[in-house]
Design an enzyme around this catalytic site. Structure first.
Site, PDB file in Angstrom:
ATOM      1  N   LYS A  65       0.805  -1.239   0.000  1.00  0.00           N
ATOM      2  CA  LYS A  65       0.000   0.000   0.000  1.00  0.00           C
ATOM      3  C   LYS A  65       0.835   1.284   0.000  1.00  0.00           C
ATOM      4  CE  LYS A  65      -4.300  -1.421   2.238  1.00  0.00           C
ATOM      5  NZ  LYS A  65      -5.234  -0.991   3.285  1.00  0.00           N
ATOM      6  N   ASP A 101     -10.238   3.579   2.073  1.00  0.00           N
ATOM      7  CA  ASP A 101     -10.525   3.087   3.435  1.00  0.00           C
ATOM      8  C   ASP A 101     -11.279   4.124   4.273  1.00  0.00           C
ATOM      9  OD1 ASP A 101      -9.454   0.570   3.102  1.00  0.00           O
ATOM     10  OD2 ASP A 101      -7.462   1.142   3.805  1.00  0.00           O
ATOM     11  N   GLY A 127      -5.182   2.005  18.745  1.00  0.00           N
ATOM     12  CA  GLY A 127      -4.226   1.553  17.729  1.00  0.00           C
ATOM     13  C   GLY A 127      -3.683   2.731  16.938  1.00  0.00           C
ATOM     14  N   GLY A 129      -1.511   2.078  13.981  1.00  0.00           N
ATOM     15  CA  GLY A 129      -0.843   1.476  12.818  1.00  0.00           C
ATOM     16  C   GLY A 129      -1.439   2.003  11.527  1.00  0.00           C
ATOM     17  N   GLY A 130      -1.227   1.236  10.447  1.00  0.00           N
ATOM     18  CA  GLY A 130      -1.704   1.638   9.127  1.00  0.00           C
ATOM     19  C   GLY A 130      -3.211   1.832   9.092  1.00  0.00           C
ATOM     20  N   ALA A 131      -3.947   0.953   9.750  1.00  0.00           N
ATOM     21  CA  ALA A 131      -5.409   1.020   9.671  1.00  0.00           C
ATOM     22  C   ALA A 131      -5.960   2.254  10.375  1.00  0.00           C
ATOM     23  CB  ALA A 131      -6.011  -0.242  10.277  1.00  0.00           C
ATOM     24  N   ASN A 151      -2.407   3.991  22.135  1.00  0.00           N
ATOM     25  CA  ASN A 151      -1.627   2.863  21.626  1.00  0.00           C
ATOM     26  C   ASN A 151      -0.768   2.270  22.732  1.00  0.00           C
ATOM     27  OD1 ASN A 151      -1.165   1.314  19.269  1.00  0.00           O
ATOM     28  ND2 ASN A 151       0.909   2.149  19.142  1.00  0.00           N
ATOM     29  N   ARG A 156       4.712   5.475  18.929  1.00  0.00           N
ATOM     30  CA  ARG A 156       4.071   5.344  17.620  1.00  0.00           C
ATOM     31  C   ARG A 156       2.840   6.270  17.530  1.00  0.00           C
ATOM     32  NH1 ARG A 156       2.378  -0.444  15.081  1.00  0.00           N
ATOM     33  NH2 ARG A 156       2.462   0.209  12.914  1.00  0.00           N
ATOM     34  N   TYR A 223     -12.968  -8.140  12.002  1.00  0.00           N
ATOM     35  CA  TYR A 223     -14.226  -8.857  11.744  1.00  0.00           C
ATOM     36  C   TYR A 223     -14.057 -10.374  11.809  1.00  0.00           C
ATOM     37  CZ  TYR A 223     -12.313  -8.807   7.016  1.00  0.00           C
ATOM     38  OH  TYR A 223     -11.483  -8.927   5.936  1.00  0.00           O
ATOM     39  N   GLY A 244     -17.118  -4.826  11.972  1.00  0.00           N
ATOM     40  CA  GLY A 244     -16.096  -4.411  11.018  1.00  0.00           C
ATOM     41  C   GLY A 244     -16.284  -4.830   9.569  1.00  0.00           C
TER      42      GLY A 244
HETATM   43  P1  ATR Z   1      -2.508  -2.293  10.715  1.00  0.00           P
HETATM   44  O1  ATR Z   1      -1.997  -1.873   9.373  1.00  0.00           O
HETATM   45  O2  ATR Z   1      -3.583  -3.344  10.663  1.00  0.00           O
HETATM   46  O3  ATR Z   1      -2.922  -1.130  11.559  1.00  0.00           O
HETATM   47  P2  ATR Z   1      -0.029  -2.486  12.189  1.00  0.00           P
HETATM   48  O4  ATR Z   1       0.493  -1.277  11.497  1.00  0.00           O
HETATM   49  O5  ATR Z   1       0.847  -3.652  12.447  1.00  0.00           O
HETATM   50  O6  ATR Z   1      -1.287  -3.056  11.417  1.00  0.00           O
HETATM   51  O7  ATR Z   1      -0.657  -1.989  13.598  1.00  0.00           O
HETATM   52  C1  ATR Z   1      -1.220  -2.869  14.517  1.00  0.00           C
HETATM   53  C2  ATR Z   1      -1.785  -2.062  15.696  1.00  0.00           C
HETATM   54  O8  ATR Z   1      -2.318  -2.985  16.642  1.00  0.00           O
HETATM   55  C3  ATR Z   1      -0.749  -1.232  16.434  1.00  0.00           C
HETATM   56  O9  ATR Z   1      -1.362  -0.073  16.946  1.00  0.00           O
HETATM   57  C4  ATR Z   1      -0.340  -2.192  17.563  1.00  0.00           C
HETATM   58  O10 ATR Z   1       0.208  -1.565  18.693  1.00  0.00           O
HETATM   59  P3  ATR Z   1       1.795  -1.290  18.812  1.00  0.00           P
HETATM   60  O11 ATR Z   1       2.081  -0.104  17.943  1.00  0.00           O
HETATM   61  O12 ATR Z   1       2.023  -1.057  20.242  1.00  0.00           O
HETATM   62  O13 ATR Z   1       2.467  -2.560  18.300  1.00  0.00           O
HETATM   63  C5  ATR Z   1      -1.685  -2.784  17.909  1.00  0.00           C
HETATM   64  N1  ATR Z   1      -1.564  -4.056  18.632  1.00  0.00           N
HETATM   65  C6  ATR Z   1      -1.228  -5.261  18.110  1.00  0.00           C
HETATM   66  N2  ATR Z   1      -1.258  -6.192  19.093  1.00  0.00           N
HETATM   67  C7  ATR Z   1      -1.597  -5.550  20.246  1.00  0.00           C
HETATM   68  C8  ATR Z   1      -1.796  -5.965  21.614  1.00  0.00           C
HETATM   69  N3  ATR Z   1      -1.664  -7.241  21.964  1.00  0.00           N
HETATM   70  N4  ATR Z   1      -2.165  -5.030  22.517  1.00  0.00           N
HETATM   71  C9  ATR Z   1      -2.335  -3.729  22.152  1.00  0.00           C
HETATM   72  N5  ATR Z   1      -2.168  -3.278  20.891  1.00  0.00           N
HETATM   73  C10 ATR Z   1      -1.806  -4.176  19.955  1.00  0.00           C
END
Ligand code: ATR
Length: 278
Positions: A65, A101, A127, A129-131, A151, A156, A223, A244
């Protein structure tokens, strides 16, 4: 015959062929939509073939992406703000990229909860991350005054809020540690989980929905399962919930319309079909 695609690596799990295939069949369009596994080192070759007219367009998923942006001749303003492209099409020989999205997230809430964004005061996004990025751009657009980005890894969230506040010319986004949910939640109109927590039924430890206003909405982009522990908890508290799967369905609409010139609709029949394939 028009050919469209979704590229990713791996790609076998993608629901997009089923989704677009349903609309192709419904509207009796002379077209195909296929899942193509493209390894990162082959992305450049794939983009070159696209520019030569191999397909009318398609979708882009993990891990391409961000990387695909380097091969696009035009990138929509939305995709630039989000920093990722998930939809491609060819226009006058130019490869164009958009990110649907944000549209998918907002259109799903609009369909499920008419007028949900009229309070638009305070949202909590779990969260960073990318989403999260597309959803945050959407919430700023809908006028949310305060958006807490919670987060596990605070650095991050800090970096994301700083970047998006600047790109969107706002100061609505504030980063917080996820452990602060219970003390921030009493004013939140909306809670959105964009993190991986919830997949396979996993739970947020120590997070309580009890202090949320009774009018709050809780939504999850996870989902699998459709009813995540977060949504089940919200339901048990009598809060409004949105699952979702709808975001996945709605984000596909603008691409289909661009490639095939027909705007498809997200129906209950389609939703059941996609859920049945889980
Ligand atoms: P995506 O593109 O789906 O957002 P990603 O960029 O890997 O995927 O991001 C995953 C998100 O889920 C992040 O915010 C991650 O938190 P960290 O930045 O601390 O890693 C969060 N996440 C994944 N597992 C987690 C957990 N067990 N507890 C809390 N947050 C979690």
């Amino acid at each position: 015959m028009k050919e469209a695609f979704v590229i990713g690596h791996p790609i076998a799990h993608s629901k997009s062929p089923l989704l677009h295939g349903h609309w192709i069949d419904t509207h009796k369009i002379d077209a195909t939509y296929s899942a193509l596994d493209v390894a990162p080192e082959k992305l450049s070759d794939f983009a070159a073939r696209l520019k030569n007219g191999s397909h009318v367009g398609g979708n882009v998923t993990v891990p391409h992406k961000e990387a695909i942006m380097a091969f696009c001749d035009q990138i929509s303003e939305t995709a630039q703000k989000i920093g990722a492209v998930n939809t491609l099409w060819l226009q006058n020989g130019k490869l164009c990229g958009d990110n649907t999205d944000k549209y998918g997230f907002l259109a799903n809430l609009d369909q499920q909860l008419h007028g949900w964004d009229q309070q638009n005061d305070c949202a909590i996004v779990l969260g960073a991350g990318g989403a999260a990025r597309a959803i945050l751009v959407g919430l700023v657009e809908r006028g949310y005054k305060t958006i807490f980005v919670l987060n596990r890894t605070i650095e991050r969230a800090d970096a994301l809020c700083q970047e998006l506040n600047k790109a969107l010319n706002t100061n609505a986004l504030q980063s917080k540690n996820i452990s602060q949910f219970n003390i921030l939640s009493d004013h939140a109109d909306l809670v959105v989980n964009t993190s991986a927590v919830g997949m396979g039924g996993s739970k947020f430890e120590g997070l309580s929905l009890k202090t949320l206003p009774r009018t709050a909405i809780v939504t999850d982009i996870v989902y699998t399962p459709l009813e995540t522990p977060l949504l089940l908890d919200a339901k048990a508290q009598g809060l409004r919930v949105v699952d979702g799967i709808g975001m996945l369905l709605h984000q596909a609409v603008p691409g289909f319309e661009r490639w095939f010139g027909l705007r498809p609709t997200v129906t209950e029949e389609l939703r059941q079909k996609i859920l049945g394939a889980n």
